[in-house]
Design an enzyme around this catalytic site. Structure first.
Site, mmCIF file in Angstrom:
data_model
loop_
_atom_site.group_PDB
_atom_site.id
_atom_site.type_symbol
_atom_site.label_atom_id
_atom_site.label_comp_id
_atom_site.label_asym_id
_atom_site.label_seq_id
_atom_site.Cartn_x
_atom_site.Cartn_y
_atom_site.Cartn_z
ATOM 1 C CD GLU A 146 -45.464 -11.001 26.368
ATOM 2 O OE1 GLU A 146 -46.624 -11.023 25.943
ATOM 3 O OE2 GLU A 146 -44.659 -10.088 26.095
ATOM 4 C CD GLN A 147 -37.347 -14.094 24.546
ATOM 5 O OE1 GLN A 147 -38.241 -13.475 23.970
ATOM 6 N NE2 GLN A 147 -36.546 -14.952 23.919
ATOM 7 C CB ALA B 249 -32.389 -14.396 22.745
ATOM 8 C CB SER C 291 -34.989 -11.666 23.683
ATOM 9 O OG SER C 291 -35.853 -11.485 22.571
ATOM 10 C CG HIS D 114 -38.560 -10.442 19.891
ATOM 11 N ND1 HIS D 114 -39.386 -9.988 18.885
ATOM 12 C CD2 HIS D 114 -37.861 -11.476 19.364
ATOM 13 C CE1 HIS D 114 -39.201 -10.718 17.797
ATOM 14 N NE2 HIS D 114 -38.278 -11.633 18.064
ATOM 15 C CG ASP E 109 -39.423 -12.821 14.925
ATOM 16 O OD1 ASP E 109 -38.383 -12.177 14.702
ATOM 17 O OD2 ASP E 109 -39.528 -13.658 15.847
ATOM 18 C CD GLU F 43 -33.630 -15.988 14.482
ATOM 19 O OE1 GLU F 43 -34.168 -14.861 14.591
ATOM 20 O OE2 GLU F 43 -33.523 -16.785 15.433
ATOM 21 C CD1 TRP G 40 -37.960 -14.990 12.262
ATOM 22 C CD2 TRP G 40 -37.216 -16.588 10.885
ATOM 23 N NE1 TRP G 40 -37.257 -15.904 13.026
ATOM 24 C CE2 TRP G 40 -36.791 -16.901 12.205
ATOM 25 C CE3 TRP G 40 -36.872 -17.461 9.848
ATOM 26 C CZ2 TRP G 40 -36.032 -18.030 12.506
ATOM 27 C CZ3 TRP G 40 -36.122 -18.588 10.151
ATOM 28 C CH2 TRP G 40 -35.707 -18.862 11.462
ATOM 29 C CG HIS G 41 -35.023 -11.333 14.329
ATOM 30 N ND1 HIS G 41 -35.656 -11.591 15.526
ATOM 31 C CD2 HIS G 41 -34.223 -10.260 14.567
ATOM 32 C CE1 HIS G 41 -35.249 -10.718 16.438
ATOM 33 N NE2 HIS G 41 -34.375 -9.901 15.878
#
Length: 282
Positions: free
Chosen positions: A101-102, A123, A128, A130, A137, A187, A189-190
């Site tokens: 997905e990344q 990233a 990442s 995530h 996020d 960021e 939001w992160h």
């Protein structure tokens, strides 16, 4: 440092003593304090049994169905959203991502936004947060939400979320003024789950995660330990370097409960919790 809203609770005290535990080398790459960035890529994929779907909390707003987060991270995110009264106004934009997905997100951003923008906000695969399931996020719930850079204002419930985040174990991972260290632009939001009391310490000392991981190495079991304290708890925090052998002997101070997190680099961070007059339990 004062009161906190963590997932740690207090019950009748029992004196629990720990001499040492064995931590396998693979555990360096696990835990809420793993540092993931360009210099410290992910070394092993997250086990699926550590993830939970956001859908188990029906009131949560998801940008896309099927989102996942690491279990403790999700539990504390829900508690934070309830505390800031943002459950109706804040949407979960992106949680856990697989490496595939990344890769898709990174490639798509290169095509749509170009390499300069992508380098600032996305990233590379394997680098990442995530992929750890510990990053979320969040954005303002609206008819349109930008997946890469969602709007997350500095007012209302969004500001409440930011102000309360550390009490629930979250930090804004990429802050203004830290770009030269994180290599990621600011960021708002992160948010990254690092757990209690680490988020509050980082906020008070204005550390990004890179700075905190470096700083905590000065504290050891046999030397000086960092002590966090509030009205109900005392927490001893220290670093144990990983041995070259397949496992490391990790000494544990006398406490009611302890947690071990790898740093994704060279060792382990121990958090030893002792209740004041009571036993600490999860």
């Amino acid at each position: 440092m004062g009161q906190t809203n963590s997932s740690i609770h207090i019950e009748q005290r029992q004196n629990v003593k720990h001499a040492a535990v064995q931590a396998s080398r693979s555990e360096i790459y696990e835990g809420p304090l793993v540092l993931v960035n360009r210099s410290n890529p992910i070394q092993q994929p997250l086990s699926p049994d550590k993830l939970q779907p956001l859908s188990i909390y029906p009131l949560l707003n998801e940008l896309q169905d099927g989102m996942l987060l690491e279990k403790s991270c999700l539990q504390q995110l829900v508690a934070l959203l309830e505390a800031c009264e943002g459950i109706d106004d804040i949407v979960a934009v992106s949680g856990y991502r697989s490496k595939d997905e990344q890769e898709q997100i990174y490639a798509s951003s290169l095509l749509e936004n170009g390499p300069e923008y992508t380098a600032c906000y996305v990233a590379k695969p394997g680098q990442s947060e995530h992929q750890t399931g510990l990053a979320i996020d969040v954005g303002k719930r609206d008819s349109f939400v930008d997946f890469i850079a969602p709007s997350f204002p500095d007012n209302g419930v969004y500001q409440n979320f930011k102000q309360l985040a550390a009490q629930y174990g979250f930090i804004q991972r990429y802050k203004q003024g830290k770009e030269s260290i994180t290599n990621i632009s600011c960021e708002p939001w992160h948010f990254r789950y690092v757990g209690f009391p680490h988020a509050e310490i980082m906020e008070e000392m204005d550390f990004c995660l890179e700075e905190y991981i470096d700083w905590i190495r000065r504290y050891s079991y046999s030397g000086e330990r960092f002590t966090y304290e509030n009205d109900t708890l005392q927490v001893s925090i220290y670093y144990v370097p990983a041995e070259a052998a397949p496992s490391t002997t990790v000494p544990i101070v006398n406490c009611d409960l302890y947690r071990i997190s790898g740093n994704n680099s060279d060792g382990f961070i121990i958090s030893a919790y002792t209740g004041k007059g009571h036993q600490v339990c999860e």
